[in-house]
Design a protein around this motif. Sequence first.
Motif, PDB file in Angstrom:
ATOM      1  N   LEU A 209       0.828  -1.204   0.000  1.00 19.93           N
ATOM      2  CA  LEU A 209       0.000   0.000   0.000  1.00 19.93           C
ATOM      3  C   LEU A 209       0.868   1.263   0.000  1.00 19.93           C
ATOM      4  N   ASP A 210       1.975   1.223   0.729  1.00 25.35           N
ATOM      5  CA  ASP A 210       2.914   2.350   0.748  1.00 25.35           C
ATOM      6  C   ASP A 210       3.439   2.626  -0.658  1.00 25.35           C
ATOM      7  N   ILE A 211       3.757   1.577  -1.387  1.00 29.98           N
ATOM      8  CA  ILE A 211       4.287   1.720  -2.740  1.00 29.98           C
ATOM      9  C   ILE A 211       3.281   2.427  -3.639  1.00 29.98           C
ATOM     10  N   LEU A 212       2.050   1.953  -3.628  1.00 33.24           N
ATOM     11  CA  LEU A 212       1.024   2.538  -4.494  1.00 33.24           C
ATOM     12  C   LEU A 212       0.747   3.993  -4.125  1.00 33.24           C
ATOM     13  N   TRP A 213       0.739   4.287  -2.830  1.00 33.50           N
ATOM     14  CA  TRP A 213       0.476   5.657  -2.378  1.00 33.50           C
ATOM     15  C   TRP A 213       1.646   6.570  -2.748  1.00 33.50           C
ATOM     16  N   SER A 214       2.870   6.064  -2.583  1.00 33.74           N
ATOM     17  CA  SER A 214       4.056   6.866  -2.881  1.00 33.74           C
ATOM     18  C   SER A 214       4.142   7.214  -4.361  1.00 33.74           C
ATOM     19  N   MET A 215       3.711   6.308  -5.213  1.00 37.01           N
ATOM     20  CA  MET A 215       3.687   6.600  -6.644  1.00 37.01           C
ATOM     21  C   MET A 215       2.821   7.827  -6.931  1.00 37.01           C
ATOM     22  N   LEU A 216       1.668   7.893  -6.291  1.00 32.84           N
ATOM     23  CA  LEU A 216       0.767   9.026  -6.500  1.00 32.84           C
ATOM     24  C   LEU A 216       1.300  10.300  -5.857  1.00 32.84           C
ATOM     25  N   ASP A 217       2.040  10.162  -4.755  1.00 33.87           N
ATOM     26  CA  ASP A 217       2.677  11.339  -4.169  1.00 33.87           C
ATOM     27  C   ASP A 217       3.638  11.971  -5.170  1.00 33.87           C
ATOM     28  N   ALA A 218       4.431  11.133  -5.841  1.00 35.90           N
ATOM     29  CA  ALA A 218       5.388  11.645  -6.830  1.00 35.90           C
ATOM     30  C   ALA A 218       4.666  12.336  -7.982  1.00 35.90           C
ATOM     31  N   MET A 219       3.551  11.749  -8.410  1.00 38.99           N
ATOM     32  CA  MET A 219       2.789  12.349  -9.509  1.00 38.99           C
ATOM     33  C   MET A 219       2.124  13.656  -9.080  1.00 38.99           C
ATOM     34  N   THR A 220       1.694  13.713  -7.827  1.00 38.48           N
ATOM     35  CA  THR A 220       1.112  14.953  -7.309  1.00 38.48           C
ATOM     36  C   THR A 220       2.118  16.092  -7.378  1.00 38.48           C
ATOM     37  N   MET A 221       3.330  15.824  -6.951  1.00 42.51           N
ATOM     38  CA  MET A 221       4.372  16.848  -6.989  1.00 42.51           C
ATOM     39  C   MET A 221       4.617  17.323  -8.416  1.00 42.51           C
ATOM     40  N   ALA A 222       4.672  16.383  -9.356  1.00 44.40           N
ATOM     41  CA  ALA A 222       5.042  16.726 -10.732  1.00 44.40           C
ATOM     42  C   ALA A 222       3.913  17.371 -11.511  1.00 44.40           C
ATOM     43  N   TYR A 223       2.688  16.834 -11.384  1.00 47.70           N
ATOM     44  CA  TYR A 223       1.615  17.220 -12.300  1.00 47.70           C
ATOM     45  C   TYR A 223       0.519  18.087 -11.669  1.00 47.70           C
ATOM     46  N   GLU A 224       0.465  18.100 -10.334  1.00 47.22           N
ATOM     47  CA  GLU A 224      -0.534  18.940  -9.671  1.00 47.22           C
ATOM     48  C   GLU A 224       0.103  20.195  -9.087  1.00 47.22           C
ATOM     49  N   LEU A 225       1.234  20.019  -8.411  1.00 46.76           N
ATOM     50  CA  LEU A 225       1.922  21.143  -7.794  1.00 46.76           C
ATOM     51  C   LEU A 225       2.982  21.744  -8.706  1.00 46.76           C
ATOM     52  N   ASP A 226       3.187  21.140  -9.877  1.00 48.76           N
ATOM     53  CA  ASP A 226       4.190  21.613 -10.845  1.00 48.76           C
ATOM     54  C   ASP A 226       5.582  21.694 -10.224  1.00 48.76           C
ATOM     55  N   ARG A 227       5.910  20.656  -9.477  1.00 48.86           N
ATOM     56  CA  ARG A 227       7.240  20.563  -8.874  1.00 48.86           C
ATOM     57  C   ARG A 227       7.881  19.221  -9.211  1.00 48.86           C
ATOM     58  N   PRO A 228       8.124  18.981 -10.496  1.00 51.42           N
ATOM     59  CA  PRO A 228       8.805  17.730 -10.873  1.00 51.42           C
ATOM     60  C   PRO A 228      10.243  17.758 -10.385  1.00 51.42           C
ATOM     61  N   PRO A 229      10.934  16.635 -10.424  1.00 55.03           N
ATOM     62  CA  PRO A 229      12.336  16.603  -9.990  1.00 55.03           C
ATOM     63  C   PRO A 229      13.184  17.663 -10.704  1.00 55.03           C
ATOM     64  N   PHE A 230      13.996  18.361  -9.929  1.00 55.98           N
ATOM     65  CA  PHE A 230      14.942  19.359 -10.413  1.00 55.98           C
ATOM     66  C   PHE A 230      14.264  20.601 -10.998  1.00 55.98           C
ATOM     67  N   HIS A 231      13.006  20.845 -10.578  1.00 51.07           N
ATOM     68  CA  HIS A 231      12.274  21.971 -11.156  1.00 51.07           C
ATOM     69  C   HIS A 231      12.904  23.320 -10.810  1.00 51.07           C
ATOM     70  N   THR A 232      13.680  23.378  -9.724  1.00 47.99           N
ATOM     71  CA  THR A 232      14.331  24.638  -9.364  1.00 47.99           C
ATOM     72  C   THR A 232      15.624  24.855 -10.139  1.00 47.99           C
ATOM     73  N   VAL A 233      16.033  23.843 -10.889  1.00 49.28           N
ATOM     74  CA  VAL A 233      17.307  23.905 -11.610  1.00 49.28           C
ATOM     75  C   VAL A 233      17.114  23.952 -13.121  1.00 49.28           C
ATOM     76  N   THR A 234      16.156  23.142 -13.622  1.00 48.06           N
ATOM     77  CA  THR A 234      15.957  23.041 -15.065  1.00 48.06           C
ATOM     78  C   THR A 234      14.539  22.601 -15.381  1.00 48.06           C
ATOM     79  N   ASP A 235      14.068  22.959 -16.558  1.00 49.46           N
ATOM     80  CA  ASP A 235      12.768  22.493 -17.038  1.00 49.46           C
ATOM     81  C   ASP A 235      12.889  21.176 -17.793  1.00 49.46           C
TER      82      ASP A 235
END
Length: 245
Positions: A209-235
């Motif tokens: 369950l942690d795995i499935l939830w964590s996957m969505l946490d990563a997607m939330t950061m990238a696609y909802e909050l517009d904070r994908p990995p390295f967003h402060t450094v590069t697009d």
Amino acid sequence: MNRDAFEQALRDKGRLYHTEHPYHRAMYEGRCSRKQIQGWVANRFYYQINIPLKDAAILANCPDPDVRRKWVQRILDHDGFDGSEGGIEAWLRLGEATGLSREEVLSQEHVLPGVRFAVDAYVHFARRADWREAAASSLTELFAPKIHQSRLDAWPTHYPWIEEQGYTYFRKRLTEARRDVAHGLEITLDTFNTEAQQQRMLNILQFKLDILWSMLDAMTMAYELDRPPFHTVTDEKTYHRGIFS
């Protein structure tokens, strides 16, 4: 716990299934953008292509031919056989139905590091764990038919731009998941019959369950909050693509 109480304890974990994640709720309530739907489909593809690897690891560690004869069907369901389309191919068609090209889904260019790490952890667990524990970790399928049905009920209304061909995977899994649950539950209830074993199994199910939830946490950061990995450094999408596979 007796057999019935243990099964109920397993089913009670459903309250923590990723159906309840805000990202998932937004999807079946029609609040997701095209980018969010496409991001979910592209990232979830990495999970789909690793399911047969997880199941192959369970088979490799399982000495019981009766179990192997049943469990191998899961691999066939995903990979396809005898000209029958498998779940992976159906997922690729889902990607195309949402406007992604087959090539970009296959390239894994959209797979976020957090999603990759979570899925890889699941495959690693299946390879090193006792086969019965790895098999029982699949019991999040207890809650899967409901989630597939919610997509079939809601998506055509909320996202009319998704082509009909994309829903094949969800329809197939309505029956396949129920069959898989029956077998996985039988193994689990037959195997884990002491307090220590049952508590360990509940913890393993929580790990999944942690795995499935964590996957969505990563997607939330990238696609909802517009904070994908390295967003402060590069697009640019600078994150790695499966260098250990």
